[in-house]
Design a protein around this motif. Structure first.
Motif, PDB file in Angstrom:
ATOM      1  N   ALA A  53      11.479  19.671  30.767  1.00  0.00           N
ATOM      2  CA  ALA A  53      12.313  19.785  30.145  1.00  0.00           C
ATOM      3  C   ALA A  53      13.052  21.274  30.524  1.00  0.00           C
ATOM      4  CB  ALA A  53      12.141  19.286  29.100  1.00  0.00           C
ATOM      5  N   MET A  54      14.593  21.619  29.507  1.00  0.00           N
ATOM      6  CA  MET A  54      14.584  23.220  29.335  1.00  0.00           C
ATOM      7  C   MET A  54      14.492  23.603  28.215  1.00  0.00           C
ATOM      8  SD  MET A  54      16.242  23.127  32.544  1.00  0.00           S
ATOM      9  CE  MET A  54      17.097  25.300  32.091  1.00  0.00           C
ATOM     10  N   GLU A  55      13.406  23.057  27.238  1.00  0.00           N
ATOM     11  CA  GLU A  55      12.536  23.726  26.384  1.00  0.00           C
ATOM     12  C   GLU A  55      11.867  22.964  25.921  1.00  0.00           C
ATOM     13  OE1 GLU A  55      14.388  24.951  21.758  1.00  0.00           O
ATOM     14  OE2 GLU A  55      15.887  25.403  23.533  1.00  0.00           O
ATOM     15  N   GLN A  56      10.804  24.246  25.637  1.00  0.00           N
ATOM     16  CA  GLN A  56       9.234  23.273  24.709  1.00  0.00           C
ATOM     17  C   GLN A  56      10.061  22.727  23.341  1.00  0.00           C
ATOM     18  OE1 GLN A  56       5.922  25.803  24.971  1.00  0.00           O
ATOM     19  NE2 GLN A  56       4.895  24.225  24.122  1.00  0.00           N
ATOM     20  N   THR A  57       9.655  20.969  23.678  1.00  0.00           N
ATOM     21  CA  THR A  57       8.923  21.036  21.628  1.00  0.00           C
ATOM     22  C   THR A  57       7.759  21.042  21.387  1.00  0.00           C
ATOM     23  OG1 THR A  57       9.922  18.667  23.390  1.00  0.00           O
ATOM     24  CG2 THR A  57      11.985  20.333  22.646  1.00  0.00           C
ATOM     25  N   THR A  58       6.793  20.445  22.853  1.00  0.00           N
ATOM     26  CA  THR A  58       5.413  19.815  21.627  1.00  0.00           C
ATOM     27  C   THR A  58       5.048  20.143  22.544  1.00  0.00           C
ATOM     28  OG1 THR A  58       5.502  18.010  23.021  1.00  0.00           O
ATOM     29  CG2 THR A  58       6.657  17.110  20.629  1.00  0.00           C
ATOM     30  N   GLY A  59       3.359  20.407  22.167  1.00  0.00           N
ATOM     31  CA  GLY A  59       2.368  21.226  23.465  1.00  0.00           C
ATOM     32  C   GLY A  59       2.003  22.198  23.024  1.00  0.00           C
ATOM     33  N   SER A  60       1.294  23.278  24.405  1.00  0.00           N
ATOM     34  CA  SER A  60       0.364  24.069  23.804  1.00  0.00           C
ATOM     35  C   SER A  60       0.778  24.780  23.150  1.00  0.00           C
ATOM     36  CB  SER A  60      -0.967  24.378  25.386  1.00  0.00           C
ATOM     37  OG  SER A  60      -1.461  22.913  24.626  1.00  0.00           O
ATOM     38  N   MET A  61       0.395  26.254  22.955  1.00  0.00           N
ATOM     39  CA  MET A  61       1.743  27.300  22.266  1.00  0.00           C
ATOM     40  C   MET A  61       0.423  28.569  22.188  1.00  0.00           C
ATOM     41  SD  MET A  61       2.316  29.062  18.821  1.00  0.00           S
ATOM     42  CE  MET A  61       3.758  27.496  18.277  1.00  0.00           C
ATOM     43  N   PRO A  62       0.444  29.069  23.611  1.00  0.00           N
ATOM     44  CA  PRO A  62      -0.377  30.607  23.689  1.00  0.00           C
ATOM     45  C   PRO A  62      -0.546  31.690  22.421  1.00  0.00           C
ATOM     46  CG  PRO A  62       1.073  30.064  25.390  1.00  0.00           C
ATOM     47  CD  PRO A  62       1.520  29.272  24.631  1.00  0.00           C
ATOM     48  N   ASP A 100      10.360  32.174  23.201  1.00  0.00           N
ATOM     49  CA  ASP A 100      11.070  32.735  23.757  1.00  0.00           C
ATOM     50  C   ASP A 100      12.261  32.504  24.174  1.00  0.00           C
ATOM     51  OD1 ASP A 100      10.989  30.838  25.369  1.00  0.00           O
ATOM     52  OD2 ASP A 100       9.540  32.438  26.723  1.00  0.00           O
ATOM     53  N   PRO A 101      13.685  33.243  24.278  1.00  0.00           N
ATOM     54  CA  PRO A 101      15.108  33.184  24.233  1.00  0.00           C
ATOM     55  C   PRO A 101      14.612  31.922  26.042  1.00  0.00           C
ATOM     56  CG  PRO A 101      14.439  35.324  24.837  1.00  0.00           C
ATOM     57  CD  PRO A 101      13.215  34.710  24.558  1.00  0.00           C
ATOM     58  N   PHE A 102      13.782  31.570  26.163  1.00  0.00           N
ATOM     59  CA  PHE A 102      13.673  30.717  27.279  1.00  0.00           C
ATOM     60  C   PHE A 102      13.048  29.637  26.824  1.00  0.00           C
ATOM     61  CE2 PHE A 102      12.709  34.953  28.477  1.00  0.00           C
ATOM     62  CZ  PHE A 102      14.188  35.198  29.245  1.00  0.00           C
ATOM     63  N   GLY A 103      13.103  29.133  26.033  1.00  0.00           N
ATOM     64  CA  GLY A 103      12.676  27.670  25.554  1.00  0.00           C
ATOM     65  C   GLY A 103      11.141  27.392  24.814  1.00  0.00           C
ATOM     66  N   ASN A 104      10.352  28.813  25.440  1.00  0.00           N
ATOM     67  CA  ASN A 104       8.410  28.397  25.173  1.00  0.00           C
ATOM     68  C   ASN A 104       8.096  29.045  24.043  1.00  0.00           C
ATOM     69  OD1 ASN A 104       7.798  27.113  28.413  1.00  0.00           O
ATOM     70  ND2 ASN A 104       9.034  29.895  28.338  1.00  0.00           N
ATOM     71  N   PHE A 105       7.236  28.185  23.272  1.00  0.00           N
ATOM     72  CA  PHE A 105       6.138  28.698  22.470  1.00  0.00           C
ATOM     73  C   PHE A 105       5.435  30.133  22.219  1.00  0.00           C
ATOM     74  CE2 PHE A 105       5.983  23.778  21.282  1.00  0.00           C
ATOM     75  CZ  PHE A 105       7.296  23.639  20.590  1.00  0.00           C
ATOM     76  N   LEU A 106       5.946  30.223  21.435  1.00  0.00           N
ATOM     77  CA  LEU A 106       5.050  32.000  21.777  1.00  0.00           C
ATOM     78  C   LEU A 106       3.821  32.500  20.329  1.00  0.00           C
ATOM     79  CD1 LEU A 106       4.768  34.952  23.002  1.00  0.00           C
ATOM     80  CD2 LEU A 106       6.811  35.702  22.649  1.00  0.00           C
ATOM     81  N   GLY A 107       3.285  32.159  20.124  1.00  0.00           N
ATOM     82  CA  GLY A 107       2.137  32.169  19.184  1.00  0.00           C
ATOM     83  C   GLY A 107       1.548  33.117  18.510  1.00  0.00           C
ATOM     84  N   LEU A 108       1.467  34.214  17.240  1.00  0.00           N
ATOM     85  CA  LEU A 108       1.143  35.373  17.327  1.00  0.00           C
ATOM     86  C   LEU A 108      -0.462  35.522  16.100  1.00  0.00           C
ATOM     87  CD1 LEU A 108       4.073  38.362  16.790  1.00  0.00           C
ATOM     88  CD2 LEU A 108       2.792  37.584  19.042  1.00  0.00           C
TER      89      LEU A 108
END
Length: 126
Positions: free
Chosen positions: A59-68, A107-115
């Protein structure tokens, strides 16, 4: 036995790997220590951030799953800086109790990014 979570991997469209390398270099204020077409690696305070080209059919963009989730010293400042670099806000910084603050972006590439800003885990406030 487990020692620690050591690596966060992000899938990037192959044709955008150079752009992703630049974005993550600016986001984390560090250059990669390893760069090949199949992998770009960053050392973030002793932890690995890896960029991998997406597999065919992925998939081009993450819609579910783990988030670092990356530990930060000042979540408001870091969250704002990532937005300025082109990240998309999923959840603004919020207090989840016990003086712990979290936020979620893409991120601009469709990945989850948590803080996370967590005073109870010293390594997240380095």
């Amino acid at each position: 036995m487990f020692k620690a979570l050591m690596t966060a991997l992000y899938s990037i469209p192959a044709e955008r790997m150079a752009e992703a390398k630049d974005w993550y270099s600016r986001a984390f204020n560090i250059k990669p220590y390893f760069e090949e077409p199949f992998y770009i690696g960053f050392n973030i305070a002793g932890y690995e951030l890896g960029l991998l080209p997406k597999e065919t059919g992925e998939a081009m963009e993450q819609t579910t799953g783990s988030m670092p989730v990356w530990g930060v010293e000042n979540i408001a400042q870091t969250h704002k800086a990532l937005l300025a670099l082109g990240a998309t806000e999923l959840e603004a910084p919020s207090d989840v109790g016990g003086d712990i603050l979290v936020s979620r972006l893409k991120d601009p590439f469709g990945n989850f990014l948590g803080l996370i800003q967590n005073p109870h885990f010293p390594n997240t406030n380095a």
